[in-house]
Design an enzyme around this catalytic site. Sequence first.
Site, mmCIF file in Angstrom:
data_model
loop_
_atom_site.group_PDB
_atom_site.id
_atom_site.type_symbol
_atom_site.label_atom_id
_atom_site.label_comp_id
_atom_site.label_asym_id
_atom_site.label_seq_id
_atom_site.Cartn_x
_atom_site.Cartn_y
_atom_site.Cartn_z
ATOM 1 N N ASP A 380 0.776 -1.240 0.000
ATOM 2 C CA ASP A 380 0.000 0.000 0.000
ATOM 3 C C ASP A 380 0.809 1.293 0.000
ATOM 4 O O ASP A 380 0.355 2.295 -0.534
ATOM 5 C CB ASP A 380 -0.959 0.009 1.193
ATOM 6 C CG ASP A 380 -2.089 -0.989 1.022
ATOM 7 O OD1 ASP A 380 -2.398 -1.329 -0.141
ATOM 8 O OD2 ASP A 380 -2.657 -1.429 2.027
ATOM 9 N N TYR A 469 -9.591 -1.057 3.692
ATOM 10 C CA TYR A 469 -8.967 -1.182 5.006
ATOM 11 C C TYR A 469 -8.590 0.162 5.590
ATOM 12 O O TYR A 469 -8.251 1.097 4.875
ATOM 13 C CB TYR A 469 -7.686 -2.012 4.894
ATOM 14 C CG TYR A 469 -7.830 -3.369 5.536
ATOM 15 C CD1 TYR A 469 -8.199 -4.475 4.785
ATOM 16 C CD2 TYR A 469 -7.617 -3.530 6.904
ATOM 17 C CE1 TYR A 469 -8.340 -5.709 5.379
ATOM 18 C CE2 TYR A 469 -7.756 -4.766 7.498
ATOM 19 C CZ TYR A 469 -8.123 -5.856 6.733
ATOM 20 O OH TYR A 469 -8.265 -7.068 7.328
HETATM 21 CU CU LIG Z 1 -7.056 -8.192 7.642
#
Ligand SMILES: [Cu+2]
Length: 744
Positions: A380, A469
């Site tokens: 990321d 996330y």
């Molecule tokens: Cu996770």
Amino acid sequence: MEPKLFFRLFLLIITVCFTVFFTSTSFSHAPSSTAKLFDCTKSSSSPLCASRNFLFKQKTRPIAQNVPKTKPKNHDHVSDTPNHPLDPLTVMEINKVRSILSSHALFASREPHTLNSVVLEEPDKNLVRQWDKGDQLPPRKASVIASVGGDSHVLTVDLSTNLVDLVDSPVRKSGYPIVTTEEMDSAASAPFSNADFNRTILSRGINLTDVVCIPMSSGWFGNKEDNKRVTKIQCFSSQGTPNFYMRPIEGLTLLFDLDTKQILEITDTGQSIPIPGSTNTDYRYSNFPNRDKTRPLNPISIEQPRGPSFVIEDNHLVKWANWEFHLKPDPRAGLIISRVRVHDPDTEKTREVMYKGFVSELFIPYMDPSEAWYFKTYMDAGEYGLGLQTMSLEPLNDCPRNAVYMDGIFAASDGTPFVRENMICVFESYAGDIAWRHTEYPVPGTPPLREVRPKVTLVVRMVASVGNYDYIIDYEFQTDGLMRAKVGLSGILMVKGTSYVNKNQVKKDKEGNEEELYGNILSENVIGVIHDHYVTFYLDLDVDGPDNSFLKVNLKRQETALGESPRKSYMKAVRNIVKTEKDGQIKLSLYDPSEYHVINSGKTTRVGNPTSYKIVPRATAASLLDHDDPPQKRGAFTNNQIWVTPYNKSEQWAGGLFTYQSHGDDTLAVWSDRDRDIENKDIVVWYTLGFHHIPCQEDFPIMPTVSSSFDLKPANFFERNPILKAAPNFEYDLPVCGAKSVSA
Ligand SMILES: [Cu+2]
Ligand SMILES: *[C@@H]1O[C@H](CO)[C@@H](O)[C@H](O)[C@H]1NC(C)=O
Ligand SMILES: *[C@@H]1O[C@H](CO)[C@@H](O)[C@H](O)[C@H]1NC(C)=O
Ligand SMILES: *[C@@H]1O[C@H](CO)[C@@H](O)[C@H](O)[C@H]1NC(C)=O
């Protein structure tokens, strides 16, 4: 202020006021005017406590109005100027970079070009270490990563001379720069201009207007990803829910060329898999008119009637208690902490601890090798930019009332500066913990003895929302010299559609083995796929200066000699200074316990110990993937939990400078395998915090935060307990915020 005095004062100043009130009603029935519930000024011993309860108004009040008093009035940053050699580029400086580059030959052609990254080119470490407030700033430079045509270029732009230095141009390594927001937007809308895509969506009985598509980095597996910049795209139904991630259109994957904007391939394997329903997927507060009525929590808050005990000088220099450090937002790392120094109460000197610390890379491999999932192996920081994916924090909920916020100034892909407001918060935290204590057993005839000190810490926080996330990243400072890096995972799982609505439907073979689901059924037609999260930290510790060594203190079983002792064995500490990089590649093991110290052998304590900080691992995880598996090659920086490398300004990003579709030829593992000398050198320690994530039903439809952390702890750094002289709390320092009687 005298640091010692300041340190004593901060404990006195922090006054915690729990705004308790008594009510039999739940939140949803609370009266709209809450001010009447409180009468701090009357009942309190301190007129300073002027609590207002904000929770009840939360629902209707826009976020902006929650901004605490301590946040300076928002300004547009247009006239900001740098004050410190490490201060991030200002709006004016970013504009100047843009104008210098616009007339540069590289950008003169009509080829499409993009600025993937425009950040401060930090001056040499020595210059920064020698710089003092009041000195002239070293020349300001920008480090730029640009894409022109199909090539990447690394440039340095000198803002004082207007000269452009082509550092690496064009880049001939594998991998590409961070994908820009504009490119992600174009990928997200691309499917809808494809007739085949429309057709398959309609054939599944979904309205096209309900479909949300998101780009997902493709990783690198050879062939399909070679010689072009691509992204996969998958889609979801947002019909009936804002939580479209829980409604995957399973098996439908598009391959998109980020440069030509062409859809190269559509894989459509999941027609028989139903799209999970929208029931129970919403997580918005407003969606729960009947909230939990079992013992609802009373409001709770930290009050600092005299304001926080830290200051942020010149926008970036944080000073609190015995600590001071430089703090700046960064588009790739999220935030960077530099020049971390701590005050020594015995010598009255400010001592160096860490030159620079930040999140270098993340690695999130999913454990499903099937067509629509095998490529999900995200990095990321290097692929999307943690800072670029960081949204504004929400006062009162992301950070407590006493927090102070910092804005990020970044450059868009055309080089124009933009402000990401409130992307970092800094606050003092009091969790009711104890800093140190002792009560003496009351031996008759001796006076009672009880000494206790409360623990107050300083927290620096950011939250990156990388797609589904959320990564909550905290750096916490304790007055006893300990620093903690903590990562919390929340947000939404990436789930897989299945035709199963219950575990009892899962097929079994003749031996009774269940079909491989690569995860767990979390809800009807929803599988939470197993995956890992790794967060690799760059820690350029400089313990009392840059010349350090890495000391392994290994606990070993020692057998006693026959007849020497009633004991057969004991454990002893075996100390070894690590000479080269390969010996500094460390795999943690409970049955081979060690401490890991960064020591300054040139500087010893009064009794002769080298001054040192140790890296204290806590719960973490290691990857079990094959080292030759393409994702693990790219994520090879997770092959060990600790690495130690000699300081090298160009080795900062554990997955390589160009992470997107990288082949793994520029990772920390590759650098470390050079096995360079690391004894009595400026060294960098890399620590990986890992999580195995086997999803469970509680993770649906949104995950309660899971956290882990590690510490950097002084070990023979101070001559003795550095907070011996800390003051306890006294009743008369703490205002009591009373609740007015409320009719039951
Ligand atoms: Cu996770
Ligand atoms: C696909 O559907 C979208 C949404 O209805 C529409 O705007 C678009 O023109 C369609 N594309 C094609 C190629 O038919
Ligand atoms: C699609 O949209 C139409 C018109 O708005 C609506 O009647 C229909 O129920 C929708 N279908 C689905 C599957 O949401
Ligand atoms: C510094 O790092 C770069 C990139 O890995 C490498 O090419 C160079 O050889 C390194 N220098 C030293 C002295 O290790």
